[in-house]
Design a protein around this motif. Sequence first.
Motif, PDB file in Angstrom:
ATOM      1  N   PHE A 132      -1.287  -5.913   2.956  1.00  0.00           N
ATOM      2  CA  PHE A 132      -2.653  -6.008   2.458  1.00  0.00           C
ATOM      3  C   PHE A 132      -3.655  -5.853   3.594  1.00  0.00           C
ATOM      4  O   PHE A 132      -4.692  -5.195   3.455  1.00  0.00           O
ATOM      5  CB  PHE A 132      -2.866  -7.336   1.728  1.00  0.00           C
ATOM      6  CG  PHE A 132      -2.387  -7.334   0.302  1.00  0.00           C
ATOM      7  CD1 PHE A 132      -3.065  -6.604  -0.668  1.00  0.00           C
ATOM      8  CD2 PHE A 132      -1.262  -8.050  -0.075  1.00  0.00           C
ATOM      9  CE1 PHE A 132      -2.629  -6.590  -1.983  1.00  0.00           C
ATOM     10  CE2 PHE A 132      -0.810  -8.039  -1.378  1.00  0.00           C
ATOM     11  CZ  PHE A 132      -1.500  -7.310  -2.344  1.00  0.00           C
ATOM     12  N   ARG A 134      -3.831  -2.235   4.493  1.00  0.00           N
ATOM     13  CA  ARG A 134      -4.651  -1.454   3.558  1.00  0.00           C
ATOM     14  C   ARG A 134      -6.140  -1.598   3.865  1.00  0.00           C
ATOM     15  O   ARG A 134      -6.878  -0.598   3.938  1.00  0.00           O
ATOM     16  CB  ARG A 134      -4.377  -1.913   2.132  1.00  0.00           C
ATOM     17  CG  ARG A 134      -5.158  -1.166   1.063  1.00  0.00           C
ATOM     18  CD  ARG A 134      -5.199  -1.941  -0.228  1.00  0.00           C
ATOM     19  NE  ARG A 134      -5.894  -3.221  -0.062  1.00  0.00           N
ATOM     20  CZ  ARG A 134      -6.024  -4.121  -1.024  1.00  0.00           C
ATOM     21  NH1 ARG A 134      -5.473  -3.901  -2.204  1.00  0.00           N
ATOM     22  NH2 ARG A 134      -6.675  -5.250  -0.807  1.00  0.00           N
ATOM     23  N   ASP A 135      -6.597  -2.845   4.066  1.00  0.00           N
ATOM     24  CA  ASP A 135      -8.016  -3.069   4.336  1.00  0.00           C
ATOM     25  C   ASP A 135      -8.438  -2.458   5.671  1.00  0.00           C
ATOM     26  O   ASP A 135      -9.519  -1.873   5.783  1.00  0.00           O
ATOM     27  CB  ASP A 135      -8.318  -4.569   4.335  1.00  0.00           C
ATOM     28  CG  ASP A 135      -8.145  -5.189   2.961  1.00  0.00           C
ATOM     29  OD1 ASP A 135      -8.176  -4.435   1.959  1.00  0.00           O
ATOM     30  OD2 ASP A 135      -7.979  -6.419   2.877  1.00  0.00           O
ATOM     31  N   THR A 161      -6.081 -13.670   8.489  1.00  0.00           N
ATOM     32  CA  THR A 161      -4.955 -13.477   7.573  1.00  0.00           C
ATOM     33  C   THR A 161      -3.649 -13.888   8.238  1.00  0.00           C
ATOM     34  O   THR A 161      -2.769 -14.485   7.603  1.00  0.00           O
ATOM     35  CB  THR A 161      -4.883 -12.006   7.136  1.00  0.00           C
ATOM     36  OG1 THR A 161      -6.130 -11.633   6.556  1.00  0.00           O
ATOM     37  CG2 THR A 161      -3.776 -11.794   6.116  1.00  0.00           C
TER      38      THR A 161
END
Length: 322
Positions: free
Chosen positions: A212, A215-216, A176
């Motif tokens: 994001f 969160r994961d 990411t």
Amino acid sequence: MTRLRHVMVPHTHDSAAKTDAALESSARGMRALAVSFALLAVTAAVQAVIVAFSGSVALLGDTLHNVADALTALPLGIAFWLGRRAATRRFTYGYGRAEDLAGVIIVLVIAVSAALAGYAAIRRLADPQDIRAAGWVAAAGLVGFAGNEWVARYRIRVGREIGSAALVADGLHARTDGYTSLAVLVGAGGAAMGMPLADPIVGLLITGAICFVLRDAARQIWHRLMDAVDPALVEEAERLLAEVPGVRRAGAVRLRWIGHALRAEVEIVLDPGLSLVEAHAVAVEAEHRLIHGLPRLRAATVHADPDGPEGAEHHAVLIAHR
């Protein structure tokens, strides 16, 4: 009495071989962390130099993210090192759960990097400024993408091979990061075309991407802390137990991760006419099949229950305690 106890306790492969496998897994994990830490540190250093003379907050956000990603190798490395220590009379399952604690630290580091990147982008939105050396900023974004993608592939491959969810998650985090590095190109392109707001806007988008990831990562660490496993593993364990000769049916199956290894507690129901030696042999074969059938399972406690006689309650003395 000694033989009866053997029916109730783990029946494992050679313990020395298992210990060697565990040590090798941790050693491979530590090598992966060391190599990826060095590469990400160099990547972040190159980007930091360009941030200093360009003033790009998008690149600053990406650099902070890469620094955070590199720093996550430190708690994981300590966890792998602790995981290699032998179990003691106090820590009877060993130190494998240190990986979960390292995961909590990783989540906190990611959260801090998101906060810093977002703060820098909001400040620049309030006070837009032209960035300098847009070409160098774009080049730094490409460097960030290349470094993170290589690290992502390496960590994910090694993590899957040794069964470390934390290392796989760290690899996905790096991937990411690579995509957010490419976003820096957009900010550089906008700045080159005379749009100073493009850079802080991209900085905010990068902050969103970090959130994001946060969160994961938090969800995955929560699952590990709560001893969650893939339900498919439980179904596979039940199938393997049902196929063991002598097992009439499988009872409760419990699995948990300890570091990057699985442990199991299972119940099997046997013919009450079996001798103690025969029941012991069935329990041994049950664990043997579980170890070979479930990836990264290191040991299983196999509890054998007789299937009868009709109306008998073999755990009557324990009912009040359950």
